[in-house]
Design an enzyme around this catalytic site. Structure first.
Site, PDB file in Angstrom:
ATOM      1  N   ASP A 122       0.810  -1.232   0.000  1.00 19.85           N
ATOM      2  CA  ASP A 122       0.000   0.000   0.000  1.00 19.85           C
ATOM      3  C   ASP A 122       0.836   1.272   0.000  1.00 19.85           C
ATOM      4  O   ASP A 122       0.427   2.298   0.539  1.00 19.85           O
ATOM      5  CB  ASP A 122      -0.969   0.035   1.207  1.00 19.85           C
ATOM      6  CG  ASP A 122      -1.816  -1.211   1.289  1.00 19.85           C
ATOM      7  OD1 ASP A 122      -2.273  -1.652   0.230  1.00 19.85           O
ATOM      8  OD2 ASP A 122      -2.006  -1.741   2.388  1.00 19.85           O
ATOM      9  N   LYS A 132       2.388   2.296  -5.109  1.00 17.09           N
ATOM     10  CA  LYS A 132       3.173   1.842  -6.279  1.00 17.09           C
ATOM     11  C   LYS A 132       2.438   2.066  -7.588  1.00 17.09           C
ATOM     12  O   LYS A 132       3.060   2.379  -8.601  1.00 17.09           O
ATOM     13  CB  LYS A 132       3.508   0.339  -6.160  1.00 17.09           C
ATOM     14  CG  LYS A 132       4.365  -0.015  -4.990  1.00 17.09           C
ATOM     15  CD  LYS A 132       4.574  -1.507  -4.906  1.00 17.09           C
ATOM     16  CE  LYS A 132       3.381  -2.305  -4.453  1.00 17.09           C
ATOM     17  NZ  LYS A 132       2.914  -2.067  -3.084  1.00 17.09           N
ATOM     18  N   GLY A 144      -4.158  -4.023  -4.616  1.00 14.83           N
ATOM     19  CA  GLY A 144      -5.132  -3.041  -5.101  1.00 14.83           C
ATOM     20  C   GLY A 144      -4.389  -1.773  -5.423  1.00 14.83           C
ATOM     21  O   GLY A 144      -3.959  -1.051  -4.541  1.00 14.83           O
ATOM     22  N   HIS A 145      -4.168  -1.531  -6.693  1.00 20.36           N
ATOM     23  CA  HIS A 145      -3.427  -0.340  -7.099  1.00 20.36           C
ATOM     24  C   HIS A 145      -4.414   0.742  -7.521  1.00 20.36           C
ATOM     25  O   HIS A 145      -5.153   0.574  -8.475  1.00 20.36           O
ATOM     26  CB  HIS A 145      -2.450  -0.679  -8.227  1.00 20.36           C
ATOM     27  CG  HIS A 145      -1.364  -1.602  -7.771  1.00 20.36           C
ATOM     28  ND1 HIS A 145      -0.603  -2.375  -8.612  1.00 20.36           N
ATOM     29  CD2 HIS A 145      -0.907  -1.865  -6.530  1.00 20.36           C
ATOM     30  CE1 HIS A 145       0.269  -3.067  -7.905  1.00 20.36           C
ATOM     31  NE2 HIS A 145       0.098  -2.779  -6.639  1.00 20.36           N
ATOM     32  N   GLN A 163       2.236  -6.002  -3.139  1.00 15.97           N
ATOM     33  CA  GLN A 163       2.535  -6.064  -1.707  1.00 15.97           C
ATOM     34  C   GLN A 163       3.855  -5.311  -1.416  1.00 15.97           C
ATOM     35  O   GLN A 163       4.200  -4.405  -2.150  1.00 15.97           O
ATOM     36  CB  GLN A 163       2.599  -7.515  -1.198  1.00 15.97           C
ATOM     37  CG  GLN A 163       1.247  -8.214  -1.176  1.00 15.97           C
ATOM     38  CD  GLN A 163       0.791  -8.689  -2.534  1.00 15.97           C
ATOM     39  OE1 GLN A 163       1.545  -9.290  -3.274  1.00 15.97           O
ATOM     40  NE2 GLN A 163      -0.449  -8.429  -2.874  1.00 15.97           N
ATOM     41  N   ARG A 215     -10.657  -2.726   4.544  1.00 15.45           N
ATOM     42  CA  ARG A 215     -10.260  -2.704   5.967  1.00 15.45           C
ATOM     43  C   ARG A 215      -9.501  -1.423   6.278  1.00 15.45           C
ATOM     44  O   ARG A 215      -8.769  -0.913   5.428  1.00 15.45           O
ATOM     45  CB  ARG A 215      -9.321  -3.875   6.270  1.00 15.45           C
ATOM     46  CG  ARG A 215      -9.999  -5.205   6.270  1.00 15.45           C
ATOM     47  CD  ARG A 215      -9.042  -6.305   6.626  1.00 15.45           C
ATOM     48  NE  ARG A 215      -8.019  -6.519   5.596  1.00 15.45           N
ATOM     49  CZ  ARG A 215      -7.038  -7.394   5.693  1.00 15.45           C
ATOM     50  NH1 ARG A 215      -6.919  -8.134   6.769  1.00 15.45           N
ATOM     51  NH2 ARG A 215      -6.160  -7.544   4.724  1.00 15.45           N
TER      52      ARG A 215
HETATM   53  P1  IMP Z   1      -2.750 -12.701   1.648  1.00  9.62           P
HETATM   54  O1  IMP Z   1      -1.720 -12.185   0.704  1.00  9.62           O
HETATM   55  O2  IMP Z   1      -4.158 -12.383   1.250  1.00  9.62           O
HETATM   56  O3  IMP Z   1      -2.570 -14.161   1.964  1.00  9.62           O
HETATM   57  O4  IMP Z   1      -2.552 -11.928   3.057  1.00  9.62           O
HETATM   58  C1  IMP Z   1      -1.377 -12.100   3.848  1.00  9.62           C
HETATM   59  C2  IMP Z   1      -0.976 -10.783   4.494  1.00  9.62           C
HETATM   60  O5  IMP Z   1      -0.534  -9.875   3.478  1.00  9.62           O
HETATM   61  C3  IMP Z   1      -2.111 -10.071   5.238  1.00  9.62           C
HETATM   62  O6  IMP Z   1      -1.556  -9.373   6.329  1.00  9.62           O
HETATM   63  C4  IMP Z   1      -2.610  -9.077   4.204  1.00  9.62           C
HETATM   64  O7  IMP Z   1      -3.247  -7.960   4.814  1.00  9.62           O
HETATM   65  C5  IMP Z   1      -1.301  -8.675   3.552  1.00  9.62           C
HETATM   66  N1  IMP Z   1      -1.470  -8.181   2.179  1.00  9.62           N
HETATM   67  C6  IMP Z   1      -1.688  -8.905   1.062  1.00  9.62           C
HETATM   68  N2  IMP Z   1      -1.770  -8.113  -0.020  1.00  9.62           N
HETATM   69  C7  IMP Z   1      -1.578  -6.863   0.417  1.00  9.62           C
HETATM   70  C8  IMP Z   1      -1.519  -5.593  -0.244  1.00  9.62           C
HETATM   71  O8  IMP Z   1      -1.648  -5.464  -1.467  1.00  9.62           O
HETATM   72  N3  IMP Z   1      -1.314  -4.518   0.568  1.00  9.62           N
HETATM   73  C9  IMP Z   1      -1.133  -4.638   1.909  1.00  9.62           C
HETATM   74  N4  IMP Z   1      -1.170  -5.793   2.554  1.00  9.62           N
HETATM   75  C10 IMP Z   1      -1.400  -6.904   1.822  1.00  9.62           C
END
Ligand code: IMP
Length: 430
Positions: free
Chosen positions: A24, A27, A51-52, A234, A311
């Protein structure tokens, strides 16, 4: 001319844009800006958990899966073999790419995220109660399990019609095992095998024409001196190897992960994107988190609500030890800082974590930031005066310049651009 502008005006370059915090960082906007000069934009990891957000002429676009280059006509957008693809999201974004006259090439080896992956992700989170990871529940972990286990459904299977899809799902007891797992997690409303075959087949017509050899395409592009931007998802602090297990995502977020999946090994710059402060969603240690009014102010001013899950994000001060670690372990050579405007006139002074102490002792800067390490540290801070008034990239107030210098000194990476608003033009190379 600044370093990045100099690269952008050359013929033939490859840039990587990585998240240097917990995701977040903004990017999407940076990639969009660089894509103005690029021929090709590459997404190399993660899935629809990302989510960009792009704001173009006041219109907000949130893109989850395809590269941010799909909003620019004439760009070729590549989805590499390590991206896990949610077909519903993919088809939606392919239509956005069509509207913008952008080309899309999807790697046939990319794993498909199917409805059962999401149910399993969901089921595990529900079952874990207080110790849940706080995943995005987009089925990402279960889909990467299939990738590592060398089974499951891939985009290539869509080209073979219903028979190929059914074969991939039944092969070596895949479907039976998934159903057993779903039963163990007490998941109701399991889709039948026939439903799954029909579900995947429904998307085939839109997806199959985009399948192509992305690795050959990129090798040719490099030889032909094309301009390539690679977009991370991420952030390095969520990387599956280098983040704080188990509070990580399931994919690699470093330049190593990018190279491993795309075959691109030479980069003119590996750009790390960091906010001027820190946010995190999901569970896991966060040493500079502000659980007070200042944290709420950051959240409100920065509109820190997840673009994927809605969230609200935890907010805190910029964490230089974590950023330094991310730069080192992620292969970052240059930084871009976003959301500097959010700290305008910040009432309590701008705090920056400059080090960690463990039982009164300074933590060695080379220490790997595992979960145990981050949970046991005490952050200490330097306080910077806030900045005020109307400013732009060409009239930076002295306190901002000092702030940027301090970050560069601590991370050994210069800040090559800043962003100070959601619009495309609130941006300046330094
Ligand atoms: P998952 O990637 O959905 O399995 O989530 C694993 C962890 O990575 C959790 O803490 C999510 O909130 C975090 N996470 C996954 N994708 C993002 C992102 O694009 N931005 C911020 N946190 C992310």
């Amino acid at each position: 001319m600044t370093r990045l502008e100099h690269i952008l005006h050359r013929n033939g370059w490859t840039l990587a844009v990585l998240g240097a915090q917990w995701g977040d960082e903004g990017k999407g906007k940076i990639v969009d800006r660089l894509a103005e000069h690029a021929d090709i934009v590459v997404r190399f990891g993660g899935g629809a958990n990302a989510g960009h957000t792009l704001v173009i002429n006041g219109e907000r676009h949130v893109i989850h899966l395809l590269p941010s280059g799909i909003v620019r006509a004439g760009r070729t957008n590549i989805v590499g073999p390590a991206v896990v693809c949610d077909l519903e999201v993919l088809v939606r974004e392919l239509s956005l790419a069509n509207q913008s006259h952008a080309q899309v090439i999807l790697d046939p080896a990319a794993v498909i995220v199917h409805p059962l992956h999401k149910l399993i992700d969901d089921g595990r989170e529900i079952r874990s109660g207080n110790s849940a990871l706080g995943t995005t529940r987009r089925g990402i972990g279960p889909a990467y399990e299939d990738l590592a286990a060398r089974r499951g459904l891939r985009l290539a299977d869509l080209a073979g019609g219903r028979n190929a899809i059914r074969h991939a799902l039944e092969h070596n007891g895949y479907w039976q095992e998934k159903q057993a797992l779903a039963n163990a997690l007490k998941i109701d409303n399991l889709p039948s095998l026939q439903h799954m075959v029909d579900w995947a087949h429904e998307f085939s017509d839109q997806i199959v024409p985009h399948l192509g050899d992305t690795r050959a395409y990129l090798a040719r592009a490099v030889a032909e001196k094309k301009r390539i931007v690679c977009e991370g998802a991420q952030g390095i602090m969520l990387d599956v190897f280098h983040g704080q297990q188990p509070f990580t995502t399931s994919s690699g977020c470093t330049v190593g992960a990018l190279s491993a999946s795309t075959g691109l090994y030479h980069f003119d710059a590996v750009i790390g994107v960091t906010k001027a402060y820190t946010t995190r969603v999901g569970a896991g240690p966060f040493p500079t988190e502000l659980k007070n009014h200042a944290g709420e102010q950051l959240r409100e001013r920065g509109r820190e609500i997840g673009a994927t899950t809605g969230r609200s994000r935890s907010c805190g001060w910029l964490d230089l030890p974590a950023l330094r670690y991310a730069c080192r372990i992620g292969g970052i050579t240059d930084l871009i800082m976003t959301k500097l405007d959010i700290l305008n006139d910040f009432p309590v002074g701008i705090h920056v974590c400059t080090g960690y102490r463990v039982q009164g002792e300074e933590l060695n800067p080379l220490t790997t930031l595992t979960r145990d390490t981050l949970e046991s540290v005490e952050a200490h801070y330097e306080v910077f005066p806030s900045w005020s008034g109307h400013w732009t990239g060409t009239s930076l107030p002295r306190p901002i310049v000092n702030y940027l210098k301090r970050v560069a000194e601590a991370t050994q990476c210069l800040i090559r651009a800043i962003s100070y608003g959601a619009e495309r033009n609130d941006f300046c190379f330094l």
